[in-house]
Write a protein that holds these residues in place. Structure first.
Motif, PDB file in Angstrom:
ATOM      1  N   ARG A  89       0.556  -1.337  -0.245  1.00 30.58           N
ATOM      2  CA  ARG A  89       0.788  -0.227   0.060  1.00 30.58           C
ATOM      3  C   ARG A  89       0.713   1.236  -0.307  1.00 30.58           C
ATOM      4  O   ARG A  89       0.131   2.373  -0.307  1.00 30.58           O
ATOM      5  CB  ARG A  89      -1.058   0.222   1.194  1.00 30.58           C
ATOM      6  N   ILE A  90       1.674   1.292   0.313  1.00 33.18           N
ATOM      7  CA  ILE A  90       2.785   2.376   0.310  1.00 33.18           C
ATOM      8  C   ILE A  90       3.136   2.351  -1.587  1.00 33.18           C
ATOM      9  O   ILE A  90       3.368   2.403  -2.371  1.00 33.18           O
ATOM     10  CB  ILE A  90       4.809   2.046   0.465  1.00 33.18           C
ATOM     11  N   ARG A  91       3.114   4.206  -1.243  1.00 31.68           N
ATOM     12  CA  ARG A  91       2.699   4.762  -2.864  1.00 31.68           C
ATOM     13  C   ARG A  91       3.026   6.177  -2.949  1.00 31.68           C
ATOM     14  O   ARG A  91       3.629   6.886  -3.667  1.00 31.68           O
ATOM     15  CB  ARG A  91       0.781   5.337  -3.288  1.00 31.68           C
ATOM     16  N   THR A  92       3.943   6.463  -1.948  1.00 27.74           N
ATOM     17  CA  THR A  92       4.595   8.284  -1.766  1.00 27.74           C
ATOM     18  C   THR A  92       5.867   7.352  -1.125  1.00 27.74           C
ATOM     19  O   THR A  92       6.052   6.797  -0.263  1.00 27.74           O
ATOM     20  CB  THR A  92       3.820   8.525  -1.732  1.00 27.74           C
ATOM     21  N   VAL A  93       7.213   8.776  -1.104  1.00 31.03           N
ATOM     22  CA  VAL A  93       8.002   8.595  -0.696  1.00 31.03           C
ATOM     23  C   VAL A  93       8.028   8.709   0.830  1.00 31.03           C
ATOM     24  O   VAL A  93       8.527   8.246   1.605  1.00 31.03           O
ATOM     25  CB  VAL A  93       8.919   9.198  -1.228  1.00 31.03           C
ATOM     26  N   ALA A  94       7.097   9.579   1.425  1.00 34.69           N
ATOM     27  CA  ALA A  94       6.906  10.371   2.689  1.00 34.69           C
ATOM     28  C   ALA A  94       6.592   9.120   3.126  1.00 34.69           C
ATOM     29  O   ALA A  94       6.611   8.117   3.926  1.00 34.69           O
ATOM     30  CB  ALA A  94       5.487  11.484   2.871  1.00 34.69           C
ATOM     31  N   ALA A  95       5.034   8.333   3.031  1.00 36.53           N
ATOM     32  CA  ALA A  95       4.736   7.302   3.229  1.00 36.53           C
ATOM     33  C   ALA A  95       5.987   5.839   3.942  1.00 36.53           C
ATOM     34  O   ALA A  95       5.587   5.461   4.936  1.00 36.53           O
ATOM     35  CB  ALA A  95       3.774   6.242   2.411  1.00 36.53           C
ATOM     36  N   LEU A  96       6.753   5.952   2.362  1.00 35.85           N
ATOM     37  CA  LEU A  96       7.848   4.525   3.201  1.00 35.85           C
ATOM     38  C   LEU A  96       8.756   5.129   3.879  1.00 35.85           C
ATOM     39  O   LEU A  96       8.999   4.380   4.549  1.00 35.85           O
ATOM     40  CB  LEU A  96       8.793   4.310   1.498  1.00 35.85           C
ATOM     41  N   ARG A  97       9.331   6.442   4.120  1.00 36.16           N
ATOM     42  CA  ARG A  97      10.061   7.052   5.031  1.00 36.16           C
ATOM     43  C   ARG A  97       9.546   6.528   6.541  1.00 36.16           C
ATOM     44  O   ARG A  97       9.870   6.210   7.927  1.00 36.16           O
ATOM     45  CB  ARG A  97      10.089   8.383   5.255  1.00 36.16           C
ATOM     46  N   ARG A  98       8.046   6.879   6.708  1.00 37.82           N
ATOM     47  CA  ARG A  98       7.884   6.274   7.811  1.00 37.82           C
ATOM     48  C   ARG A  98       6.558   4.910   7.787  1.00 37.82           C
ATOM     49  O   ARG A  98       7.433   4.557   9.738  1.00 37.82           O
ATOM     50  CB  ARG A  98       5.428   7.244   7.900  1.00 37.82           C
ATOM     51  N   THR A  99       6.902   4.169   6.832  1.00 37.81           N
ATOM     52  CA  THR A  99       6.711   2.637   6.874  1.00 37.81           C
ATOM     53  C   THR A  99       8.684   2.379   8.063  1.00 37.81           C
ATOM     54  O   THR A  99       8.208   1.382   8.489  1.00 37.81           O
ATOM     55  CB  THR A  99       6.041   1.832   6.560  1.00 37.81           C
ATOM     56  N   LEU A 100       9.521   2.654   7.684  1.00 38.97           N
ATOM     57  CA  LEU A 100      11.055   2.074   7.706  1.00 38.97           C
ATOM     58  C   LEU A 100      11.290   3.244   9.101  1.00 38.97           C
ATOM     59  O   LEU A 100      11.805   2.451   9.657  1.00 38.97           O
ATOM     60  CB  LEU A 100      11.442   3.070   6.345  1.00 38.97           C
ATOM     61  N   ALA A 101      10.130   4.376   9.322  1.00 43.03           N
ATOM     62  CA  ALA A 101      10.350   4.343  10.394  1.00 43.03           C
ATOM     63  C   ALA A 101       9.685   3.800  11.520  1.00 43.03           C
ATOM     64  O   ALA A 101      10.223   3.300  12.927  1.00 43.03           O
ATOM     65  CB  ALA A 101       9.869   6.216  10.678  1.00 43.03           C
ATOM     66  N   GLY A 102       8.770   2.741  11.206  1.00 42.99           N
ATOM     67  CA  GLY A 102       7.934   2.148  12.351  1.00 42.99           C
ATOM     68  C   GLY A 102       8.303   0.914  12.637  1.00 42.99           C
ATOM     69  O   GLY A 102       8.740   0.519  13.308  1.00 42.99           O
ATOM     70  N   VAL A 103       9.175   0.842  11.261  1.00 49.41           N
ATOM     71  CA  VAL A 103       9.871  -1.162  11.218  1.00 49.41           C
ATOM     72  C   VAL A 103      10.917  -0.951  12.791  1.00 49.41           C
ATOM     73  O   VAL A 103      11.141  -1.673  13.373  1.00 49.41           O
ATOM     74  CB  VAL A 103      10.235  -1.175   9.924  1.00 49.41           C
ATOM     75  N   ASP A 104      11.375   0.246  12.220  1.00 47.46           N
ATOM     76  CA  ASP A 104      12.561   0.339  13.097  1.00 47.46           C
ATOM     77  C   ASP A 104      12.729   0.856  14.827  1.00 47.46           C
ATOM     78  O   ASP A 104      13.013  -0.086  15.620  1.00 47.46           O
ATOM     79  CB  ASP A 104      13.554   1.720  12.966  1.00 47.46           C
ATOM     80  N   ALA A 105      11.237   1.437  14.794  1.00 50.20           N
ATOM     81  CA  ALA A 105      10.841   1.982  16.047  1.00 50.20           C
ATOM     82  C   ALA A 105      10.964   0.796  16.438  1.00 50.20           C
ATOM     83  O   ALA A 105       9.899  -0.007  17.980  1.00 50.20           O
ATOM     84  CB  ALA A 105       9.771   2.474  15.691  1.00 50.20           C
ATOM     85  N   ALA A 106       9.886  -0.519  15.563  1.00 46.82           N
ATOM     86  CA  ALA A 106       9.396  -1.729  16.650  1.00 46.82           C
ATOM     87  C   ALA A 106      10.501  -2.526  16.600  1.00 46.82           C
ATOM     88  O   ALA A 106       9.929  -3.774  17.004  1.00 46.82           O
ATOM     89  CB  ALA A 106       8.273  -2.402  15.305  1.00 46.82           C
ATOM     90  N   ARG A 107      11.434  -2.760  16.212  1.00 46.47           N
ATOM     91  CA  ARG A 107      12.392  -3.323  15.956  1.00 46.47           C
ATOM     92  C   ARG A 107      12.535  -3.963  17.603  1.00 46.47           C
ATOM     93  O   ARG A 107      12.966  -5.767  17.772  1.00 46.47           O
ATOM     94  CB  ARG A 107      14.073  -3.276  15.742  1.00 46.47           C
ATOM     95  N   GLU A 108      12.696  -3.681  18.235  1.00 48.57           N
ATOM     96  CA  GLU A 108      12.696  -4.641  19.621  1.00 48.57           C
ATOM     97  C   GLU A 108      11.903  -4.929  20.177  1.00 48.57           C
ATOM     98  O   GLU A 108      12.265  -6.201  20.510  1.00 48.57           O
ATOM     99  CB  GLU A 108      14.049  -3.160  21.260  1.00 48.57           C
TER     100      GLU A 108
END
Length: 198
Positions: free
Chosen positions: A156-175
């Motif tokens: 569902r990721i369609r924009t660079v901003a959405a990709l950045r938010r998703t990657l930030a969320g993945v990093d935050a959820a890593r632990e």
């Protein structure tokens, strides 16, 4: 992998995300199934040379012990691993379906790139301890599909901003993800030992 193969990245390379991801899932699932089946075959051959398959109790003790040792390694020195990633140059050299299959196959084996946690080794040891091509293949198939699911979820990721938010969320959820994985592995170890004691 999400940062490399996303709808945004694939569009920038003039590739179809759906084709690349389908190839990735096939590569990961196939490599996982083949790795598990091969380990199941090696396990059955080893046990055959020894005279017979180990009892279910011995198999459970082995799985429980490996899961426990893995948890200790995860918490201390880390697990054995090669220090290699997939080759990002493929993204600009080959078609999407080619690097989709190639990246999926490498990650589906679990050990062709960096091994992040002991659960990978425990999975493959379980496939070998099963002493069965079919069971080992099924274990590997589940592993390969599970390894591919995060990429599928990025559709569902369609924009660079959405990709950045998703990657930030993945990093935050890593632990949290690491904790859930360890708790699951601890559950496997405990369940194996509880069944043995009963």
């Amino acid at each position: 992998m999400l940062s490399s193969i996303s709808p945004v990245g694939e569009a920038s390379r003039q590739q179809r995300w759906s084709v690349t991801v389908a190839a990735y899932v096939v590569g990961s699932a196939s490599a996982g199934a083949m790795t598990g089946a091969l380990l199941g075959l090696l396990g059955s051959t080893g046990w055959t040379l020894a005279g017979r398959l180990p009892s279910a109790t011995a198999q459970l003790v082995g799985i429980g012990s490996l899961a426990t040792i893995g948890l200790v390694l995860d918490a201390t020195s880390g697990v054995p691993s090669i220090h290699r990633q997939v080759d990002d140059r493929w993204l600009t050299t080959y078609r999407g379906w080619v690097y989709g299959i190639g990246f999926g196959a490498q990650l589906g084996t679990g050990v062709a790139t960096i091994v992040p946690a002991s659960i990978v080794w425990v999975t493959w040891a379980t496939a070998a301890l099963s002493g069965s091509v079919r069971t080992g293949g099924l274990i590997g198939l589940v592993f390969g599909v599970a390894r591919a699911l995060p990429l599928v979820a990025a559709g569902r990721i369609r924009t660079v901003a959405a990709l950045r938010r998703t990657l930030a969320g993945v990093d935050a959820a890593r632990e949290r993800a690491s904790l859930v994985t360890r708790l699951g592995q601890m559950g496997v170890a405990l369940a194996a030992f509880v069944v043995v004691v009963r």
